[in-house]
Design a protein around this motif. Structure first.
Motif, PDB file in Angstrom:
ATOM      1  N   MET A   1      10.264  46.284  17.422  1.00  0.00           N
ATOM      2  CA  MET A   1      11.334  45.940  16.353  1.00  0.00           C
ATOM      3  C   MET A   1      11.899  44.391  16.738  1.00  0.00           C
ATOM      4  SD  MET A   1      14.862  47.407  14.866  1.00  0.00           S
ATOM      5  CE  MET A   1      14.544  49.044  15.667  1.00  0.00           C
ATOM      6  N   LYS A   2      11.674  43.504  15.824  1.00  0.00           N
ATOM      7  CA  LYS A   2      11.996  42.162  15.898  1.00  0.00           C
ATOM      8  C   LYS A   2      13.640  42.155  15.401  1.00  0.00           C
ATOM      9  CE  LYS A   2       9.758  38.472  15.978  1.00  0.00           C
ATOM     10  NZ  LYS A   2       9.228  37.323  15.611  1.00  0.00           N
ATOM     11  N   THR A   3      14.367  41.218  16.108  1.00  0.00           N
ATOM     12  CA  THR A   3      15.574  41.315  15.540  1.00  0.00           C
ATOM     13  C   THR A   3      16.117  39.704  15.191  1.00  0.00           C
ATOM     14  OG1 THR A   3      16.502  43.109  16.767  1.00  0.00           O
ATOM     15  CG2 THR A   3      17.922  41.456  16.076  1.00  0.00           C
ATOM     16  N   ALA A   4      16.935  39.671  14.160  1.00  0.00           N
ATOM     17  CA  ALA A   4      17.421  38.059  13.869  1.00  0.00           C
ATOM     18  C   ALA A   4      18.776  38.379  13.695  1.00  0.00           C
ATOM     19  CB  ALA A   4      16.985  37.793  12.419  1.00  0.00           C
ATOM     20  N   LEU A   5      19.438  37.157  13.874  1.00  0.00           N
ATOM     21  CA  LEU A   5      20.941  36.877  13.749  1.00  0.00           C
ATOM     22  C   LEU A   5      21.163  36.403  12.516  1.00  0.00           C
ATOM     23  CD1 LEU A   5      24.026  37.178  14.714  1.00  0.00           C
ATOM     24  CD2 LEU A   5      23.309  35.108  16.168  1.00  0.00           C
ATOM     25  N   LEU A   6      21.782  36.779  11.527  1.00  0.00           N
ATOM     26  CA  LEU A   6      22.333  36.362  10.352  1.00  0.00           C
ATOM     27  C   LEU A   6      23.536  35.872  10.174  1.00  0.00           C
ATOM     28  CD1 LEU A   6      21.007  35.892   7.319  1.00  0.00           C
ATOM     29  CD2 LEU A   6      21.811  38.050   6.923  1.00  0.00           C
ATOM     30  N   ILE A   7      23.911  34.560  10.290  1.00  0.00           N
ATOM     31  CA  ILE A   7      25.273  33.901  10.092  1.00  0.00           C
ATOM     32  C   ILE A   7      25.165  33.756   8.694  1.00  0.00           C
ATOM     33  CG2 ILE A   7      26.550  32.236  10.745  1.00  0.00           C
ATOM     34  CD1 ILE A   7      24.882  32.002  13.197  1.00  0.00           C
ATOM     35  N   VAL A   8      26.418  34.395   8.041  1.00  0.00           N
ATOM     36  CA  VAL A   8      26.662  34.289   6.704  1.00  0.00           C
ATOM     37  C   VAL A   8      28.025  33.202   6.499  1.00  0.00           C
ATOM     38  CG1 VAL A   8      27.211  35.474   4.299  1.00  0.00           C
ATOM     39  CG2 VAL A   8      25.959  36.691   6.433  1.00  0.00           C
ATOM     40  N   TYR A  96      27.139  33.837  -8.652  1.00  0.00           N
ATOM     41  CA  TYR A  96      27.155  35.322  -7.685  1.00  0.00           C
ATOM     42  C   TYR A  96      26.748  36.312  -8.130  1.00  0.00           C
ATOM     43  CZ  TYR A  96      30.524  32.092  -5.292  1.00  0.00           C
ATOM     44  OH  TYR A  96      31.084  31.232  -4.480  1.00  0.00           O
ATOM     45  N   ARG A  97      25.970  36.222  -9.404  1.00  0.00           N
ATOM     46  CA  ARG A  97      25.181  37.318  -9.988  1.00  0.00           C
ATOM     47  C   ARG A  97      23.953  37.442  -9.318  1.00  0.00           C
ATOM     48  NH1 ARG A  97      25.712  35.371 -15.990  1.00  0.00           N
ATOM     49  NH2 ARG A  97      24.951  33.585 -14.489  1.00  0.00           N
ATOM     50  N   GLU A  98      23.419  36.242  -8.738  1.00  0.00           N
ATOM     51  CA  GLU A  98      22.142  36.572  -7.854  1.00  0.00           C
ATOM     52  C   GLU A  98      22.354  37.240  -6.456  1.00  0.00           C
ATOM     53  OE1 GLU A  98      20.021  32.935  -7.410  1.00  0.00           O
ATOM     54  OE2 GLU A  98      20.591  32.186  -9.575  1.00  0.00           O
ATOM     55  N   PRO A  99      21.469  37.682  -5.916  1.00  0.00           N
ATOM     56  CA  PRO A  99      21.560  38.367  -4.624  1.00  0.00           C
ATOM     57  C   PRO A  99      21.876  37.343  -3.566  1.00  0.00           C
ATOM     58  CG  PRO A  99      19.530  38.849  -5.516  1.00  0.00           C
ATOM     59  CD  PRO A  99      20.119  37.921  -6.474  1.00  0.00           C
ATOM     60  N   ILE A 100      22.742  37.777  -2.486  1.00  0.00           N
ATOM     61  CA  ILE A 100      22.828  36.964  -1.234  1.00  0.00           C
ATOM     62  C   ILE A 100      21.461  36.784  -0.653  1.00  0.00           C
ATOM     63  CG2 ILE A 100      23.977  36.967   0.831  1.00  0.00           C
ATOM     64  CD1 ILE A 100      26.568  37.828  -0.469  1.00  0.00           C
ATOM     65  N   LEU A 101      20.864  37.922  -0.438  1.00  0.00           N
ATOM     66  CA  LEU A 101      19.596  37.869   0.454  1.00  0.00           C
ATOM     67  C   LEU A 101      18.489  37.625  -0.631  1.00  0.00           C
ATOM     68  CD1 LEU A 101      19.665  40.780   2.931  1.00  0.00           C
ATOM     69  CD2 LEU A 101      20.544  38.504   3.350  1.00  0.00           C
ATOM     70  N   SER A 102      18.266  36.216  -0.948  1.00  0.00           N
ATOM     71  CA  SER A 102      17.081  35.665  -1.864  1.00  0.00           C
ATOM     72  C   SER A 102      15.808  36.234  -1.413  1.00  0.00           C
ATOM     73  CB  SER A 102      17.409  34.394  -1.829  1.00  0.00           C
ATOM     74  OG  SER A 102      17.117  33.621  -0.873  1.00  0.00           O
ATOM     75  N   ARG A 103      14.840  36.076  -2.562  1.00  0.00           N
ATOM     76  CA  ARG A 103      13.516  36.449  -2.107  1.00  0.00           C
ATOM     77  C   ARG A 103      13.163  35.659  -0.890  1.00  0.00           C
ATOM     78  NH1 ARG A 103      11.230  40.296  -3.187  1.00  0.00           N
ATOM     79  NH2 ARG A 103      11.628  40.145  -1.117  1.00  0.00           N
ATOM     80  N   ALA A 104      13.537  34.155  -0.859  1.00  0.00           N
ATOM     81  CA  ALA A 104      13.165  33.351   0.445  1.00  0.00           C
ATOM     82  C   ALA A 104      13.686  34.036   1.615  1.00  0.00           C
ATOM     83  CB  ALA A 104      13.665  31.860   0.255  1.00  0.00           C
ATOM     84  N   VAL A 105      14.709  34.564   1.972  1.00  0.00           N
ATOM     85  CA  VAL A 105      15.395  35.107   3.155  1.00  0.00           C
ATOM     86  C   VAL A 105      14.367  36.409   3.330  1.00  0.00           C
ATOM     87  CG1 VAL A 105      17.191  36.535   3.826  1.00  0.00           C
ATOM     88  CG2 VAL A 105      17.689  34.248   2.596  1.00  0.00           C
ATOM     89  N   LEU A 106      14.290  37.280   2.462  1.00  0.00           N
ATOM     90  CA  LEU A 106      13.396  38.476   2.606  1.00  0.00           C
ATOM     91  C   LEU A 106      12.025  38.070   3.321  1.00  0.00           C
ATOM     92  CD1 LEU A 106      15.024  40.607  -0.312  1.00  0.00           C
ATOM     93  CD2 LEU A 106      15.469  40.604   2.228  1.00  0.00           C
ATOM     94  N   TYR A 108      11.089  35.321   4.560  1.00  0.00           N
ATOM     95  CA  TYR A 108      11.140  34.951   5.879  1.00  0.00           C
ATOM     96  C   TYR A 108      11.322  36.210   6.966  1.00  0.00           C
ATOM     97  CZ  TYR A 108      12.888  32.661  10.278  1.00  0.00           C
ATOM     98  OH  TYR A 108      13.051  32.461  11.463  1.00  0.00           O
ATOM     99  N   PHE A 109      12.257  37.135   6.973  1.00  0.00           N
ATOM    100  CA  PHE A 109      12.475  38.472   7.395  1.00  0.00           C
ATOM    101  C   PHE A 109      10.784  39.199   7.518  1.00  0.00           C
ATOM    102  CE2 PHE A 109      17.101  38.980   6.596  1.00  0.00           C
ATOM    103  CZ  PHE A 109      17.003  37.939   7.775  1.00  0.00           C
ATOM    104  N   ARG A 110      10.060  39.238   6.505  1.00  0.00           N
ATOM    105  CA  ARG A 110       8.913  39.835   6.308  1.00  0.00           C
ATOM    106  C   ARG A 110       7.788  38.889   7.223  1.00  0.00           C
ATOM    107  NH1 ARG A 110       7.147  38.949   1.100  1.00  0.00           N
ATOM    108  NH2 ARG A 110       5.786  37.502   2.199  1.00  0.00           N
ATOM    109  N   ASP A 111       7.831  37.638   6.955  1.00  0.00           N
ATOM    110  CA  ASP A 111       6.861  36.743   7.634  1.00  0.00           C
ATOM    111  C   ASP A 111       7.052  36.789   9.161  1.00  0.00           C
ATOM    112  OD1 ASP A 111       5.722  36.315   4.950  1.00  0.00           O
ATOM    113  OD2 ASP A 111       6.654  34.509   4.576  1.00  0.00           O
ATOM    114  N   HIS A 112       8.053  36.915   9.540  1.00  0.00           N
ATOM    115  CA  HIS A 112       8.475  36.891  11.025  1.00  0.00           C
ATOM    116  C   HIS A 112       8.517  38.303  11.692  1.00  0.00           C
ATOM    117  CE1 HIS A 112       9.098  32.728   9.617  1.00  0.00           C
ATOM    118  NE2 HIS A 112       8.830  32.675  10.788  1.00  0.00           N
ATOM    119  N   PHE A 113       8.081  39.347  10.929  1.00  0.00           N
ATOM    120  CA  PHE A 113       8.245  40.674  11.409  1.00  0.00           C
ATOM    121  C   PHE A 113       9.594  41.135  11.852  1.00  0.00           C
ATOM    122  CE2 PHE A 113       3.899  38.878  12.000  1.00  0.00           C
ATOM    123  CZ  PHE A 113       3.197  39.629  11.164  1.00  0.00           C
ATOM    124  N   ILE A 114      10.557  40.739  11.157  1.00  0.00           N
ATOM    125  CA  ILE A 114      11.817  41.147  11.482  1.00  0.00           C
ATOM    126  C   ILE A 114      12.455  42.441  10.724  1.00  0.00           C
ATOM    127  CG2 ILE A 114      14.266  40.366  11.249  1.00  0.00           C
ATOM    128  CD1 ILE A 114      13.180  37.530  11.622  1.00  0.00           C
TER     129      ILE A 114
END
Length: 189
Positions: A1-8, A96-106, A108-114
């Motif tokens: 399981m790969k892990t990422a640190l997400l700083i919000v 603020y109606r849009e998701p915080i975790l945008s499609r680009a973020v998700l 990125y996680f998928r492409d890097h196997f996080i």
């Protein structure tokens, strides 16, 4: 399981005494904010030492450039990412109606196997909680660095969030292990 640190939202808006939100905080609050910043710096060091991705999440596409007029949404100097770190954006134009975790973020996680994210950051009762909820829906394993969020996510707030996530069917009793709250020392141990 790969892990990422997400700083919000480690932005001047929240973290600096001249920020729109920061100007309303007391001196005592800034002692806590500065401790939170130091803990997050420790998490970054820990993540890099363990070859984890460090991902910054904010609403300003120019957050590292120092464009004049965007100081409020620039990442606070103590946490400013080096040029090669991923800097992903949570929403366009402050909607603020849009998701915080945008499609680009998700993506990125998928492409890097996080599959596991450690979440830390600011405006904890709103942005950190929303990022947590959306990560669980993704579905990702989530560890919230409870003392690395401002305001701090207390044990009482943790229980309340678990109950809320169960009610909203974001979590089930059997999938409760998807969400953990850990202290700074538990994470870096």
């Amino acid at each position: 399981m790969k892990t990422a640190l997400l700083i919000v939202d480690a932005q001047n808006l929240f973290c600096h005494s001249d920020g729109n939100f920061g100007c309303h905080y007391s001196d005592r609050s800034f002692i806590t904010i500065n401790k939170t910043i130091e803990r997050i710096r420790g998490l970054i060091w820990h993540a890099l030492r363990h070859h984890m991705s460090v991902v910054y999440l904010c609403s300003n596409k120019h957050a590292r450039s120092g464009h004049e007029g965007r100081w409020q949404t620039d990442i606070v100097t103590a946490l400013k990412p080096p040029p090669l770190y991923p800097l992903l954006f949570s929403r366009r134009g402050g909607d603020y109606r849009e998701p915080i975790l945008s499609r680009a973020v998700l993506d990125y996680f998928r492409d890097h196997f996080i599959s596991h994210v450690i979440i830390a950051g600011f405006y904890g009762h709103l942005c950190v909680v929303r990022a947590t909820m959306e990560a669980l829906r993704a579905p990702l394993f989530v560890t919230v660095a409870s003392a690395c969020a401002y305001p701090t996510i207390t044990a009482r707030k943790q229980r309340s969030l678990r109950e809320h996530f169960l009610q909203k069917e974001i979590l089930t009793e059997s999938a409760g292990y998807f969400l953990q709250f850990k202290s700074y020392t538990e994470i870096i141990a």
